[in-house]
Design a protein around this motif. Structure first.
Motif, short mmCIF file in Angstrom:
data_model
loop_
_atom_site.label_atom_id
_atom_site.label_comp_id
_atom_site.label_asym_id
_atom_site.label_seq_id
_atom_site.Cartn_x
_atom_site.Cartn_y
_atom_site.Cartn_z
N ALA A 334 0.83 -1.22 0.00
CA ALA A 334 0.00 0.00 0.00
C ALA A 334 0.86 1.26 0.00
O ALA A 334 0.33 2.37 0.10
N GLY A 335 2.18 1.11 -0.08
CA GLY A 335 3.08 2.26 -0.13
C GLY A 335 3.43 2.84 1.22
O GLY A 335 3.94 3.96 1.31
N ILE A 336 3.19 2.07 2.28
CA ILE A 336 3.49 2.53 3.63
C ILE A 336 4.90 2.07 4.01
O ILE A 336 5.27 0.92 3.74
N LYS A 337 5.67 2.95 4.64
CA LYS A 337 7.03 2.61 5.07
C LYS A 337 6.94 1.85 6.39
O LYS A 337 6.61 2.43 7.42
N VAL A 338 7.23 0.54 6.34
CA VAL A 338 7.00 -0.32 7.49
C VAL A 338 8.26 -1.09 7.84
O VAL A 338 9.04 -1.48 6.98
N LYS A 339 8.45 -1.33 9.13
CA LYS A 339 9.58 -2.09 9.65
C LYS A 339 9.05 -3.21 10.54
O LYS A 339 8.23 -2.98 11.43
N LEU A 340 9.52 -4.44 10.29
CA LEU A 340 9.19 -5.57 11.14
C LEU A 340 10.38 -5.84 12.05
O LEU A 340 11.45 -6.24 11.58
N ASP A 341 10.22 -5.59 13.33
CA ASP A 341 11.30 -5.82 14.30
C ASP A 341 11.15 -7.24 14.84
O ASP A 341 10.52 -7.46 15.88
N ASP A 342 11.72 -8.21 14.12
CA ASP A 342 11.54 -9.61 14.49
C ASP A 342 12.73 -10.19 15.24
O ASP A 342 12.84 -11.40 15.41
N THR A 343 13.66 -9.33 15.66
CA THR A 343 14.79 -9.84 16.42
C THR A 343 14.33 -10.43 17.75
O THR A 343 13.41 -9.91 18.38
N ASP A 344 14.95 -11.54 18.14
CA ASP A 344 14.58 -12.14 19.43
C ASP A 344 15.62 -11.84 20.50
O ASP A 344 15.63 -12.48 21.55
N GLN A 345 16.47 -10.86 20.24
CA GLN A 345 17.51 -10.49 21.20
C GLN A 345 17.04 -9.38 22.15
O GLN A 345 17.75 -9.03 23.09
N ARG A 346 15.88 -8.80 21.89
CA ARG A 346 15.33 -7.74 22.73
C ARG A 346 13.92 -8.10 23.14
O ARG A 346 13.18 -8.77 22.39
N THR A 347 13.51 -7.64 24.29
CA THR A 347 12.15 -7.90 24.75
C THR A 347 11.17 -6.96 24.05
O THR A 347 11.57 -5.89 23.57
N PRO A 348 9.90 -7.32 24.00
CA PRO A 348 8.90 -6.42 23.40
C PRO A 348 8.90 -5.05 24.08
O PRO A 348 8.78 -4.02 23.41
N GLY A 349 9.03 -5.02 25.42
CA GLY A 349 9.04 -3.73 26.11
C GLY A 349 10.21 -2.86 25.69
O GLY A 349 10.06 -1.64 25.54
N TRP A 350 11.36 -3.47 25.50
CA TRP A 350 12.54 -2.72 25.03
C TRP A 350 12.26 -2.14 23.64
O TRP A 350 12.58 -0.98 23.36
N LYS A 351 11.66 -2.95 22.79
CA LYS A 351 11.36 -2.50 21.43
C LYS A 351 10.34 -1.36 21.44
O LYS A 351 10.47 -0.40 20.68
N PHE A 352 9.33 -1.46 22.30
CA PHE A 352 8.35 -0.38 22.40
C PHE A 352 9.04 0.95 22.70
O PHE A 352 8.80 1.97 22.04
N ASN A 353 9.91 0.94 23.72
CA ASN A 353 10.60 2.16 24.11
C ASN A 353 11.55 2.66 23.02
O ASN A 353 11.65 3.86 22.77
N PHE A 354 12.22 1.74 22.37
CA PHE A 354 13.20 2.10 21.35
C PHE A 354 12.52 2.81 20.18
O PHE A 354 12.95 3.88 19.75
N TRP A 355 11.43 2.23 19.67
CA TRP A 355 10.79 2.82 18.50
C TRP A 355 9.98 4.06 18.86
O TRP A 355 9.78 4.94 18.03
N GLU A 356 9.57 4.15 20.11
CA GLU A 356 8.96 5.39 20.58
C GLU A 356 9.99 6.51 20.58
O GLU A 356 9.71 7.63 20.16
N MET A 357 11.20 6.19 21.04
CA MET A 357 12.28 7.16 21.05
C MET A 357 12.63 7.60 19.63
O MET A 357 12.97 8.76 19.39
N LYS A 358 12.51 6.70 18.67
CA LYS A 358 12.81 7.02 17.27
C LYS A 358 11.69 7.80 16.59
O LYS A 358 11.83 8.24 15.46
N GLY A 359 10.55 7.93 17.27
CA GLY A 359 9.48 8.77 16.74
C GLY A 359 8.58 8.12 15.71
O GLY A 359 7.88 8.83 14.97
N VAL A 360 8.58 6.80 15.61
CA VAL A 360 7.74 6.12 14.61
C VAL A 360 6.26 6.39 14.93
O VAL A 360 5.80 6.15 16.05
N PRO A 361 5.50 6.89 13.97
CA PRO A 361 4.11 7.31 14.24
C PRO A 361 3.18 6.22 14.75
O PRO A 361 2.37 6.47 15.65
N LEU A 362 3.27 5.01 14.19
CA LEU A 362 2.36 3.93 14.60
C LEU A 362 3.13 2.66 14.94
O LEU A 362 4.12 2.33 14.28
#
Length: 499
Positions: A334-362
């Motif tokens: 659909a032309g949306i810029k999307v990233k799948l963070d499928d690494t298993d080296q970080r917890t979901p909570g860590w990923k939430f904070n990380f991508w929030e810090m990076k400013g990802v809209p959704l």
């Protein structure tokens, strides 16, 4: 210098959907003053510079001055550079729609070129970087490392322009420039920065003025009139987000850039120049960022949606990852810029904070229960906590695509609305110097009638730290009295502290 899109195109960059937070004020020229360029907030996870650490690792090594051997320079890392690329992509379309062509001019300029326009060399001399040795030998003539390109452009224009049929000539270049700033801040004022600079030549002054008629503020060295975009940052300081210069015939007379008009007479061309720079990136950071990090408008976000798969047991992993991959494909198609963070080296909570810090809209979360219900959980960066989280959004492609696109548009509009409200609520109308000082003291912008002298303006700067940012195009009707002298005034000016 600033953008060669004419007013409708330039304003559209800051109107819905907006890139910079407080929609900038469009203003006309003030008096002569050298153009200066950009400071932003220290970036959390996208950029690095001498004064800003920007590692994206969990335990970033503290950056020291030894990491950057040249004072006042910066490294723009990939995530940050992608923001600049988004700005470039937008502007390139607008430039070409309005008849401008991209090209490139040399980075090294003979010093004699700079000397040809008196006010130009006077304005830029303190900031020039000079090359005196090349190939191990002293050069016969010093070379200036490009601070701006009006001189080299005019040297070439004299060879390309001969007749009125060659006009208008409208070009743009994407380049780096060097200005030896004494006090530097990342993205706001650095020794070297990236920008676009447009240059146009016209057969008459009316065409030239139409090209630059965007805003009003202080003059660029060598310009007749300078127009500016003044944007209010989150700390309520002003940031000059862009400028556009009507150069008149100053450079064409200095370089002999002439054409034969329709009556067979030789005339000097009328010129403009305009630019926006990586200061835009700093403006985005300082406008939308919060204590959690960046908050990027979807139109310039390198990643618009991040997908975080969640599982606890190994037998849940495959199903969750397959569902996440399917969602990624739907959104990408659909032309949306999307990233799948499928690494298993970080917890979901860590990923939430990380991508929030990076400013990802959704952010999209997918766990085992979501797989069973064929749905996802979606969180908005601009609405923190539970209020910004929605459960049970169907994975059905048409439903998911429509929902995500709608939310991205909503975030873009929300950031613009929030910024507009913030800006308007922090501009105070004043009618006396005491009121101006009171407004500046509490961090507001002061708007009031002005017809006082340069000495009076200097007094304001010394006593309050504020300067005249611009004279807005939108002026109140009726008689006005200067807030400083009590004399009649034709227009209001905006005072503010700035970067």
């Amino acid at each position: 210098m600033v953008s060669s899109l004419r007013l409708p195109s330039l304003t559209s960059l800051f109107s819905s959907p907006s890139i910079l937070r407080p929609p900038p004020l469009l203003c006309r020229p003030h008096h002569h003053h050298k153009l200066s360029f950009p400071p932003p907030l220290p970036l959390t996870a996208a950029f690095s510079s001498q004064t800003t650490s920007a590692s994206t690792t969990e335990n970033p090594r503290k950056q020291t001055n030894q990491d950057q051997k040249i004072r006042g320079t910066m490294v723009i890392r990939p995530y940050g550079y992608a923001i600049w690329e988004a700005i470039q992509d937008y502007l390139n379309v607008k430039f070409k729609e309005t008849g401008h062509s991209n090209m490139y001019f040399p980075q090294f300029i003979p010093f004699s070129f700079i000397e040809k326009e008196a006010s130009h060399v006077e304005g830029f001399s303190p900031e020039l970087a000079l090359v005196t040795i090349g190939g191990g030998k002293e050069l016969e003539e010093k070379l200036v490392v490009r601070p701006t390109s009006e001189t080299i452009v005019n040297h070439m224009f004299t060879q390309w322009i001969h007749s009125y049929r060659d006009l208008p000539l409208m070009v743009n270049q994407w380049a780096n420039v060097t200005r030896w700033e004494m006090r530097t801040k990342p993205f706001v004022r650095t020794l070297e920065f990236l920008w676009q600079e447009g240059h146009t030549a016209h057969a008459n002054p009316e065409e030239a003025e139409k090209e630059v008629e965007n805003q009003k503020q202080r003059h660029f060295a060598g310009a007749d009139r300078t127009y500016t975009i003044e944007a209010m940052m989150g700390d309520r300081k002003a940031l000059q987000a862009g400028t556009s210069h009507n150069l008149g015939q100053n450079f064409s007379r200095a370089f002999g850039t002439q054409f034969m008009d329709e009556n067979g007479e030789r005339q000097h061309v009328w010129q403009t120049s305009w630019a926006v720079s990586t200061r835009f990136v700093g403006g985005i950071i300082m406008t939308h960022g919060d204590d959690s990090g960046l908050m990027l408008p979807p139109k310039v976000a390198p990643i618009q949606v991040v997908i975080v798969p969640i599982w606890k047991k190994e037998d849940e992993k495959t199903g969750v990852l397959n569902a996440a991959s399917s969602v990624k494909k739907v959104l990408q198609s659909a032309g949306i810029k999307v990233k799948l963070d499928d690494t298993d080296q970080r917890t979901p909570g860590w990923k939430f904070n990380f991508w929030e810090m990076k400013g990802v809209p959704l952010r999209i979360e997918i766990g085992p229960r979501d797989v069973l219900s064929a749905s996802v959980v979606i969180s908005r960066r601009d609405v923190p906590g539970k209020q910004g989280k929605v459960f049970g959004i169907s994975m059905e492609p048409s439903i998911l695509e429509a929902y995500v696109k709608d939310k991205l548009d909503e975030i873009q509009s929300s950031l613009l609305g929030r910024a507009t409200s913030f800006r308007d609520s922090n501009i105070v109308d004043v009618s006396s110097y005491d009121e101006l000082k009171a407004a500046i003291t509490i961090g507001k912008w002061a708007r009031g009638p002005w017809s006082a002298s340069d000495a009076d303006e200097q007094r304001v700067k010394e006593e309050t730290g504020a300067t005249i940012r611009c004279f807005p195009f939108e002026q109140p009707q009726g008689t006005k009295t200067c807030l400083m002298t009590g004399s009649p005034a034709e227009e209001v000016a905006i005072f503010a502290k700035s970067y």
